[in-house]
Every structure is written in structure tokens, then in C-alpha cells.
Scaffold this active site. Sequence first.
Site, PDB file in Angstrom:
ATOM      1  N   ILE A  60       9.487 -19.442  -9.657  1.00  0.00           N
ATOM      2  CA  ILE A  60       8.449 -19.046 -10.321  1.00  0.00           C
ATOM      3  C   ILE A  60       8.627 -17.573 -10.978  1.00  0.00           C
ATOM      4  O   ILE A  60       8.115 -17.112 -11.617  1.00  0.00           O
ATOM      5  CB  ILE A  60       7.240 -19.195  -9.564  1.00  0.00           C
ATOM      6  CG1 ILE A  60       7.105 -18.601  -8.075  1.00  0.00           C
ATOM      7  CG2 ILE A  60       6.688 -20.473  -9.526  1.00  0.00           C
ATOM      8  CD1 ILE A  60       5.841 -18.429  -7.594  1.00  0.00           C
ATOM      9  N   THR A 124      -4.155 -16.468   1.488  1.00  0.00           N
ATOM     10  CA  THR A 124      -4.350 -16.192   3.191  1.00  0.00           C
ATOM     11  C   THR A 124      -5.284 -15.378   3.643  1.00  0.00           C
ATOM     12  O   THR A 124      -5.688 -14.640   2.778  1.00  0.00           O
ATOM     13  CB  THR A 124      -2.989 -15.791   3.387  1.00  0.00           C
ATOM     14  OG1 THR A 124      -2.897 -15.242   4.917  1.00  0.00           O
ATOM     15  CG2 THR A 124      -2.595 -14.406   2.744  1.00  0.00           C
ATOM     16  N   ASP A 125      -5.658 -15.694   4.878  1.00  0.00           N
ATOM     17  CA  ASP A 125      -6.874 -14.952   5.250  1.00  0.00           C
ATOM     18  C   ASP A 125      -6.382 -13.515   5.499  1.00  0.00           C
ATOM     19  O   ASP A 125      -6.906 -12.488   5.871  1.00  0.00           O
ATOM     20  CB  ASP A 125      -7.608 -15.424   6.556  1.00  0.00           C
ATOM     21  CG  ASP A 125      -6.442 -15.791   7.658  1.00  0.00           C
ATOM     22  OD1 ASP A 125      -5.176 -15.614   7.452  1.00  0.00           O
ATOM     23  OD2 ASP A 125      -6.846 -16.418   8.846  1.00  0.00           O
ATOM     24  N   GLU A 126      -4.925 -13.208   5.493  1.00  0.00           N
ATOM     25  CA  GLU A 126      -4.300 -11.987   5.788  1.00  0.00           C
ATOM     26  C   GLU A 126      -4.630 -10.821   4.718  1.00  0.00           C
ATOM     27  O   GLU A 126      -4.579  -9.898   4.862  1.00  0.00           O
ATOM     28  CB  GLU A 126      -2.895 -11.877   6.028  1.00  0.00           C
ATOM     29  CG  GLU A 126      -2.361 -12.786   6.827  1.00  0.00           C
ATOM     30  CD  GLU A 126      -0.986 -12.507   7.569  1.00  0.00           C
ATOM     31  OE1 GLU A 126      -0.549 -11.220   7.290  1.00  0.00           O
ATOM     32  OE2 GLU A 126      -0.503 -13.342   8.313  1.00  0.00           O
ATOM     33  N   TYR A 151       3.559  -8.467   3.336  1.00  0.00           N
ATOM     34  CA  TYR A 151       3.237  -9.786   2.772  1.00  0.00           C
ATOM     35  C   TYR A 151       1.608 -10.100   2.354  1.00  0.00           C
ATOM     36  O   TYR A 151       1.682 -10.516   1.260  1.00  0.00           O
ATOM     37  CB  TYR A 151       3.567 -10.890   4.061  1.00  0.00           C
ATOM     38  CG  TYR A 151       2.537 -12.191   3.911  1.00  0.00           C
ATOM     39  CD1 TYR A 151       3.237 -13.018   2.901  1.00  0.00           C
ATOM     40  CD2 TYR A 151       1.992 -12.262   4.654  1.00  0.00           C
ATOM     41  CE1 TYR A 151       2.428 -14.145   2.622  1.00  0.00           C
ATOM     42  CE2 TYR A 151       1.189 -13.829   4.565  1.00  0.00           C
ATOM     43  CZ  TYR A 151       1.348 -14.571   3.633  1.00  0.00           C
ATOM     44  OH  TYR A 151       0.870 -15.790   3.587  1.00  0.00           O
ATOM     45  N   SER A 154       1.379  -8.386  -0.888  1.00  0.00           N
ATOM     46  CA  SER A 154       1.784  -8.826  -1.948  1.00  0.00           C
ATOM     47  C   SER A 154       0.830 -10.211  -2.232  1.00  0.00           C
ATOM     48  O   SER A 154       0.457 -10.418  -3.519  1.00  0.00           O
ATOM     49  CB  SER A 154       3.206  -9.531  -1.719  1.00  0.00           C
ATOM     50  OG  SER A 154       3.361 -10.751  -0.706  1.00  0.00           O
ATOM     51  N   LYS A 155       0.166 -10.975  -1.379  1.00  0.00           N
ATOM     52  CA  LYS A 155      -0.639 -11.826  -1.840  1.00  0.00           C
ATOM     53  C   LYS A 155      -2.021 -11.181  -2.452  1.00  0.00           C
ATOM     54  O   LYS A 155      -2.508 -12.024  -3.173  1.00  0.00           O
ATOM     55  CB  LYS A 155      -0.889 -12.721  -0.399  1.00  0.00           C
ATOM     56  CG  LYS A 155       0.077 -13.478   0.254  1.00  0.00           C
ATOM     57  CD  LYS A 155       0.662 -14.517  -0.873  1.00  0.00           C
ATOM     58  CE  LYS A 155      -0.034 -15.774  -0.911  1.00  0.00           C
ATOM     59  NZ  LYS A 155       0.368 -16.898  -1.461  1.00  0.00           N
ATOM     60  N   GLY A 277       2.529  -2.887  13.221  1.00  0.00           N
ATOM     61  CA  GLY A 277       1.178  -3.129  12.500  1.00  0.00           C
ATOM     62  C   GLY A 277       0.731  -4.410  12.903  1.00  0.00           C
ATOM     63  O   GLY A 277      -0.190  -5.002  11.847  1.00  0.00           O
TER      64      GLY A 277
HETATM   65  O1  TDX Z   1       8.067 -14.811  17.690  1.00  0.00           O
HETATM   66  C1  TDX Z   1       6.862 -14.570  17.520  1.00  0.00           C
HETATM   67  N1  TDX Z   1       6.044 -14.085  18.709  1.00  0.00           N
HETATM   68  C2  TDX Z   1       4.693 -13.869  18.561  1.00  0.00           C
HETATM   69  O2  TDX Z   1       4.115 -13.634  19.403  1.00  0.00           O
HETATM   70  C3  TDX Z   1       6.185 -14.898  16.249  1.00  0.00           C
HETATM   71  C4  TDX Z   1       7.096 -15.182  15.158  1.00  0.00           C
HETATM   72  C5  TDX Z   1       4.780 -14.755  16.322  1.00  0.00           C
HETATM   73  N2  TDX Z   1       4.144 -14.304  17.174  1.00  0.00           N
HETATM   74  C6  TDX Z   1       2.839 -13.847  17.114  1.00  0.00           C
HETATM   75  C7  TDX Z   1       2.409 -12.909  15.916  1.00  0.00           C
HETATM   76  C8  TDX Z   1       0.859 -13.757  15.601  1.00  0.00           C
HETATM   77  O3  TDX Z   1      -0.007 -12.848  16.291  1.00  0.00           O
HETATM   78  O4  TDX Z   1       1.981 -15.314  16.889  1.00  0.00           O
HETATM   79  C9  TDX Z   1       1.000 -15.060  15.707  1.00  0.00           C
HETATM   80  C10 TDX Z   1       1.274 -16.110  14.856  1.00  0.00           C
HETATM   81  O5  TDX Z   1       2.259 -15.331  14.272  1.00  0.00           O
HETATM   82  P1  TDX Z   1       2.917 -16.058  12.844  1.00  0.00           P
HETATM   83  O6  TDX Z   1       3.340 -17.655  13.094  1.00  0.00           O
HETATM   84  O7  TDX Z   1       4.188 -15.290  12.420  1.00  0.00           O
HETATM   85  O8  TDX Z   1       1.764 -16.025  11.791  1.00  0.00           O
HETATM   86  P2  TDX Z   1       0.705 -14.739  11.279  1.00  0.00           P
HETATM   87  O9  TDX Z   1       1.523 -13.603  11.330  1.00  0.00           O
HETATM   88  O10 TDX Z   1      -0.350 -14.913  11.877  1.00  0.00           O
HETATM   89  O11 TDX Z   1       0.994 -14.973   9.626  1.00  0.00           O
HETATM   90  C11 TDX Z   1       0.578 -16.334   9.517  1.00  0.00           C
HETATM   91  O12 TDX Z   1      -0.982 -16.320   9.008  1.00  0.00           O
HETATM   92  C12 TDX Z   1      -1.356 -16.462   7.754  1.00  0.00           C
HETATM   93  C13 TDX Z   1       1.506 -16.951   8.468  1.00  0.00           C
HETATM   94  O13 TDX Z   1       2.934 -16.373   8.727  1.00  0.00           O
HETATM   95  C14 TDX Z   1       1.078 -16.653   7.064  1.00  0.00           C
HETATM   96  O14 TDX Z   1       1.914 -17.282   6.146  1.00  0.00           O
HETATM   97  C15 TDX Z   1      -0.282 -17.000   6.747  1.00  0.00           C
HETATM   98  O15 TDX Z   1      -0.401 -16.664   5.437  1.00  0.00           O
END
Ligand code: TDX
Length: 338
Positions: A60, A124-126, A151, A154-155, A277
Site C-alpha cells: 500500500i 488501535t486504542d493505542e 507505532y 503512525s496510526k 515508554g
Molecule cells: O515479550 C513481551 N513481554 C511483555 O511483557 C511482549 C512482546 C509484551 N509484553 C507486554 C507489553 C504489553 O503490556 O505485554 C503487553 C502486550 O504486549 P504486545 O502484545 O506487544 O501488545 P501491545 O504493546 O499492548 O500493543 C498491542 O495493542 C494494540 C498490539 O501490538 C497493537 O498492534 C495493537 O494495536
Amino acid sequence: MKVLITGGAGFIGSNIVHYWLDNYPKDIVINLDALKYSGNLDNLRDIEKSPKYKFYHSDISRYDEIEPIFKQGVDVVVNFAAQTHVDRSLYEPNEFINSNIIGTRNLLEACLKYQVKRFHQISTDEVFGDLAINDKHKFTAETLLNPSNEYAASKASAEMFIMAYLHTHHLPATISNCTNNIGPYQYPEKFVPLAITNILEGKKVPVYGTGKNIRDWIYVIDHCRAIDVILKKGKPGERYLIGSDHREINNIQLLSKIIKVMDIPGDWMEFVTDRPGHDRKYAVDWTKIGKLGWKPKYSLDQSIRLTVEWYMKNTRWWKKIKSGEYRKAYEKIYGKNY
Ligand code: TDX
């Protein structure tokens, strides 16, 4: 109806491709995917020969690659194509700018030129930033955008372009902001599939910081159902938040539930340095989409059980990813080194 799904070889994208073909057998589903590292055609093997499904290997962020698809006629576009992993956005932000911002803007331009009836953005809620752990508030459709990592920035930027196209060109666009998804085909860099697959491999699960960060988890099929409702009943110009019905749960509690369902004895949690962060908490008020007749069907326990079962059954799928085998196959097929 011809539905163009961008990013249909990714996690949520491939789930909606399946959902759409199952629920709307008369429709044509066009999947446009750049097959970057997390796009995986293995997610679509069972439907790839369907006469109702077409795949285009296109990016895209390249207008010249997407325009020919629009020229053939498209009724609805749902944009799932995005770089989504927060940790990656911290060291390769340009990928996020290209796919998430420039890519979205290209789609908006094509939708306008070819008079697409609806553009829907999967956000995303982020984009709303984070809440304090003890904050009782939830994000609503009125919450201001306040991204706190690259991330999310950018969204949020992509959303700004959509707002501009809505205002200036009256493009019939909607946006949805969903909370964290889990389910089949999620790339094992995200917390839940990483945890399940690590445990299956006998490896510890890295828990960032205190492990007290809170997320609002939803089963991916509930997300697909929500998109369906927004496309049918949502109003152009509106945003809809999609969340779950679960009580607040932090990463340690979530991981404990996963470990309990997996029932493999071991000391699986390993506390590691926090993500820079790291957003503390997301919580979503989904009253607005509730008024359109949607509510989540899957409880947290059901969502975890279904997800764990899928990863336990589909070891070949994730082992191929973790070993890098499928990337090598794509390099051969497409001659590119992603
Ligand atoms: O190895 C890890 N250890 C850990 O403690 C990873 C990968 C994450 N985490 C924590 C970080 C977050 O508090 O777990 C939680 C979830 O992490 P992610 O799966 O990376 O998700 P998050 O950072 O919450 O972001 C997600 O939510 C919104 C998605 O990645 C996004 O794509 C979505 O838009």
C-alpha cells in the site's frame, strides 16, 4: 459486493478474510498484502483456490502497485495493512511511516478517485495514549489522540489524514479503535502467542518491567464481527471503539491464566527490562458500537482456551515462523529479501 482487505495475510486480516468468505459467500474478497515479515500466506491455504478470493502481492505504500486493483472496481476497502509491533517501531520507525501513514494516504487517494463506497480504517486504542493503572476512566470515541510510542503515532497520523479526507473530500470513511486481539494466526512476537509458543518450546516468557501493565483483551472473531457491524450500520465520519467485557487484567494475571490452561509444569515467567515508554493501561468503552447491536461473544477464559488450543494444534505454522523457514521460501518465490 467486492471487498478489498489490505493486509489480509496478517493476523486480523486473515481472520476477516475467512470470516467474510464464510458469512458472505456471494461476495468477492480481494486480499492485497505486501507479505512483509508478518504477512503469511499459510494463513489462507484453505481458501486460496476459492473462486471468491483473489490475492495481490502489492504494497500500500506504493500507489502504482495498488491503483490497478482499484481500476477493476472495488466497493468497500478495509485497511488492516500496517506495521503493528510497538517494540519494532522503536528501532525501525520508517517502516511504520511508510506502511501506516503513506500507505493509508495512498488508499484514501485511490478510494476517492475510484469512488469506493466505504473506506474503513482498522486503528488501535493505542492512539489515545495510556491510562494510569488506577484510573477508572476508559477511552471513548471522544477521547483526544495522544499517542505515546512511534507505532501509535503512525496510526494516529493515519487517522488525521482520514479526518482530512472526510472534511475536504467527503470521503465515506469510518475508523475503529480496537483493543488487544488474541486468536489464531497471530505472529509470535506479540505477548500471548510468544508466551504460548515459548512454553511449548520449554523457554521462559519475558515479562516486561513489573508485569502490572493492563490491557483489554478481545478474541479476534469478536473484532471481525464488530467490523461487519460497522460496515453495515456505521455512519461515515464516525469512529467506533471495540473492546471486551472482561474485568481489568494485568500481564502477570493473563500469563498465569495461559499457564493454567496449558497445564505444563514449570517456572515460566521471567521478569526482564521494561519496554521504553511502556503504556500502563488501555481500557475501552464500547457503548457506541453497542448501540449498533454488537457485543463481544467470547469470555476471556474462552478466548485464552481457544487461542492456546490453536497454537498447540498448529505447531507447524508457528515453528516455520520461529525458524525463519517461511521467510526464506518467500525470498525464493518473490525474489525479495524482506
Ligand atoms: O515479550 C513481551 N513481554 C511483555 O511483557 C511482549 C512482546 C509484551 N509484553 C507486554 C507489553 C504489553 O503490556 O505485554 C503487553 C502486550 O504486549 P504486545 O502484545 O506487544 O501488545 P501491545 O504493546 O499492548 O500493543 C498491542 O495493542 C494494540 C498490539 O501490538 C497493537 O498492534 C495493537 O494495536
